[in-house]
Motif scaffolding. Sequence first.
Motif, PDB file in Angstrom:
ATOM      1  N   ARG A 236       0.809  -1.215   0.000  1.00 19.59           N
ATOM      2  CA  ARG A 236       0.000   0.000   0.000  1.00 19.59           C
ATOM      3  C   ARG A 236       0.846   1.271   0.000  1.00 19.59           C
ATOM      4  NH1 ARG A 236      -3.096   2.215  -0.770  1.00 19.59           N
ATOM      5  NH2 ARG A 236      -4.273   2.984   1.014  1.00 19.59           N
ATOM      6  N   PHE A 237       2.169   1.146   0.227  1.00 17.76           N
ATOM      7  CA  PHE A 237       3.011   2.347   0.250  1.00 17.76           C
ATOM      8  C   PHE A 237       3.371   2.870  -1.143  1.00 17.76           C
ATOM      9  CE2 PHE A 237       3.945   0.739   4.569  1.00 17.76           C
ATOM     10  CZ  PHE A 237       3.676   1.893   5.298  1.00 17.76           C
TER      11      PHE A 237
ATOM     12  N   ASP B 165       2.929   5.011  -3.605  1.00 23.42           N
ATOM     13  CA  ASP B 165       2.111   6.224  -3.648  1.00 23.42           C
ATOM     14  C   ASP B 165       3.060   7.423  -3.579  1.00 23.42           C
ATOM     15  OD1 ASP B 165      -0.793   7.461  -2.605  1.00 23.42           O
ATOM     16  OD2 ASP B 165       0.939   8.459  -1.727  1.00 23.42           O
TER      17      ASP B 165
ATOM     18  N   PHE C  33       2.760  10.395  -2.340  1.00 25.05           N
ATOM     19  CA  PHE C  33       2.853  11.074  -1.048  1.00 25.05           C
ATOM     20  C   PHE C  33       3.618  10.210  -0.051  1.00 25.05           C
ATOM     21  CE2 PHE C  33      -0.722  12.981  -3.215  1.00 25.05           C
ATOM     22  CZ  PHE C  33      -0.462  14.331  -3.047  1.00 25.05           C
ATOM     23  N   GLU C  34       3.329   8.896  -0.036  1.00 24.33           N
ATOM     24  CA  GLU C  34       4.038   7.992   0.879  1.00 24.33           C
ATOM     25  C   GLU C  34       5.530   7.923   0.566  1.00 24.33           C
ATOM     26  OE1 GLU C  34       2.898   6.528   3.579  1.00 24.33           O
ATOM     27  OE2 GLU C  34       0.881   7.336   3.295  1.00 24.33           O
ATOM     28  N   PHE C  35       5.884   8.109  -0.715  1.00 21.84           N
ATOM     29  CA  PHE C  35       7.295   8.123  -1.109  1.00 21.84           C
ATOM     30  C   PHE C  35       7.939   9.487  -0.811  1.00 21.84           C
ATOM     31  CE2 PHE C  35       8.346   4.506  -4.308  1.00 21.84           C
ATOM     32  CZ  PHE C  35       7.641   3.594  -3.544  1.00 21.84           C
ATOM     33  N   GLY C  36       7.118  10.457  -0.403  1.00 21.57           N
ATOM     34  CA  GLY C  36       7.663  11.773  -0.063  1.00 21.57           C
ATOM     35  C   GLY C  36       7.813  12.713  -1.243  1.00 21.57           C
ATOM     36  N   PHE C  37       7.110  12.430  -2.348  1.00 25.19           N
ATOM     37  CA  PHE C  37       7.229  13.293  -3.528  1.00 25.19           C
ATOM     38  C   PHE C  37       6.362  14.544  -3.414  1.00 25.19           C
ATOM     39  CE2 PHE C  37       8.180   9.320  -6.333  1.00 25.19           C
ATOM     40  CZ  PHE C  37       9.394   9.171  -5.677  1.00 25.19           C
TER      41      PHE C  37
END
Lengths: 415, 415
Positions: free
Chosen positions: B369-370, B372, B374-378
């Motif tokens: 589910r990571f 993504d 936003f989850e990768f910090g982009f």
Amino acid sequence: MSEVVKKAKAARETTAALNMLTTGQKNEALTLIADALLAAEERLLAANEEDIVRGREQGTSESLLDRLKLTPERLQGIAQGVREVVELPDPVGETLQQFERPNGLRIEQRRVPLGVIGMIYEARPNVTVDAASLCLKTGNAVVLRGGSAALSSNRAIVAVMREALSRSALPEDALQLIEDSDRKSVDEMLKLNGLLDVIIPRGGASLIRNVVQNATVPVIETGAGICHTYADESADYGMLEAIALNAKVQRPSVCNSMETLLLHESFAAGHLAALADKFTQAGVALKGCEASRRTVPTLAPATDEDFATEYNDYILNVKVVKDVDEALAHIRRFGTQHSECIVTENAANAERFLQEVDAAAVYHNASTRFTDGFEFGFGAEIGISTQKLHARGPMGLPALTSTKYRIAGSGQIRA
Amino acid sequence: MSEVVKKAKAARETTAALNMLTTGQKNEALTLIADALLAAEERLLAANEEDIVRGREQGTSESLLDRLKLTPERLQGIAQGVREVVELPDPVGETLQQFERPNGLRIEQRRVPLGVIGMIYEARPNVTVDAASLCLKTGNAVVLRGGSAALSSNRAIVAVMREALSRSALPEDALQLIEDSDRKSVDEMLKLNGLLDVIIPRGGASLIRNVVQNATVPVIETGAGICHTYADESADYGMLEAIALNAKVQRPSVCNSMETLLLHESFAAGHLAALADKFTQAGVALKGCEASRRTVPTLAPATDEDFATEYNDYILNVKVVKDVDEALAHIRRFGTQHSECIVTENAANAERFLQEVDAAAVYHNASTRFTDGFEFGFGAEIGISTQKLHARGPMGLPALTSTKYRIAGSGQIRA
């Protein structure tokens, strides 16, 4: 199952093994290929002779037959090309980004092979070796579909290369040649989503147009170049003359040669007549806009159709513009976003041109003929991409790779 | 001239001006847009109400109407999203490579806008603002083609954004909305080579399939995810349970959720029954292979068709494998190269899985589910690319850029 599907599947099945290879294993396989090509000289020249004989019977022109012909020297050059690929750094495995997230996930982006590459190209048998070695160096499987004129040569070359692979760590099925010379085999490749990851066409305009228009597999487009050189008001005459002549006549048949020379009106007033003499002496037929024909009445008239034509020949359009704005507008209208040049001593105009022109390569005071993987120092060239996605301009080995995120956790779940 | 061609041309004509913008100018324009969206609350909610009323008359489901609906809170969220794009670093102008050749040519590769981006998407009106602000931040013009269900909302939103642009340094024609809701306007966009540089589809499987199958303009494909989690022999049970439940039920409707759980046979022998209970308690319907049904006879049988299905729902396939090889083979056959996970305490198996699996994101001991932006910090997400060219995995702002070589010379010509 058709030949195309069968061979694409066989290539696809090697990709897991290809993902695990070391650079050393790939280089060893390429060295075996280079040795095998030289050792098979007699067999390869005999197969090539079949193509030449068939071509001559079919009335192929001697210049095309010359492009098709293998000689001991050419074969040595081809094998040497493979050894040069061995020497190139391997982009696969390179870490492009690495970072840790606040939740402790460690994320790394690495270069990986694209997977299976479809190459669709025309007659010259050296492309078969060149494309195969670049694809294998980057851990890709490759399905080659060469022109029917070189079929006997390509069959023999691929057989020799596959024999060499069978003695290496690389699966020989990573290299496939489509022998069906019916146009339908190309059409079939273009739709093989899931088996082919990308198609790279190399050849004339109609071959590339067919691929771009009909492929559902992603394509890396290479090709057309209507390139301009703009002589700004402050251009140094000697420099402009050298650059413009080089861009036109050093090798007119290639995509980075100049098709239209744009001249600031003040520059034209002082230098157009002399320039026209130089080009005429170099064997170039000139076509000019109205303003240029007022200065040099012997110029043939240039139409919008001329400005939109990639001559690839000893023909040049000349157009007088009143300023850099008009030059930029002309390039926007007729350029193909390949290579564009401004010759100027005015730094502000140079910066504006470099910034505003939308092209793969934009030059200040140098010939557009430098748009080339070897001239850029990449040590190889898969082609010059004229699209904006993935790769733009001369493509070296990294253009044959994709990326993968590797994420290391310790049980993280998303809230 | 059709609406599509007219608007795409108008967008294309702004690209030279867009190439000259500073980051400050783009951020100022985005801030004006955020302010304008809030100031136009009444007008936007009224337009949205038209869509809701029309939708209800046409029998649209309440859950779809809820996705379509704008509220003051949602509008605040949308405007806040634009302000977050302002805060992101601007990739345009970044130098990716810089080197000097032996002949003195100085070559620099810089990030530049793609040009004109075509976005084809479905109903939610927030996508209109989101896509426009990401494209404008990266100096691109954008031609939006949203779903007809949101047409009134999109018209009002784009009008407000264009009014804001007219007070900024950005040309308002950089933002275009296709209002023709006939399917033909999509078909027309797909073939606009020369006017559109790329098409990005966002929506359901049939929308994306249509774009991939019919576009001649290059496409960035986003979409399908049949994601696996593999519990290796040495997996920690607690960790596996948490990761697998998270991957399935935290949000089953999205592309990075799990569709199939692969279990090493020893792990399954010890834990399958307990796991099946947990999933059942979480409301997940389970389908299993023969081996898993011998352990838990209540499982429904899973067919190859099930393994090839992206449920996006509370349904999970379970398959017992005898080793990591069989897990890898299953993923190769049924995976969509999106996100794949191994849970293991065995470092060698983890490394092999990370290296061999061909997917955009490969996890060791963390939930799929990571995957993504936003989850990768982009800080943004244009989508998750499932193709290998140009961008792969979660796409941040750099995915909306191309590159250009700028070459500075002093009269160099090619020998």
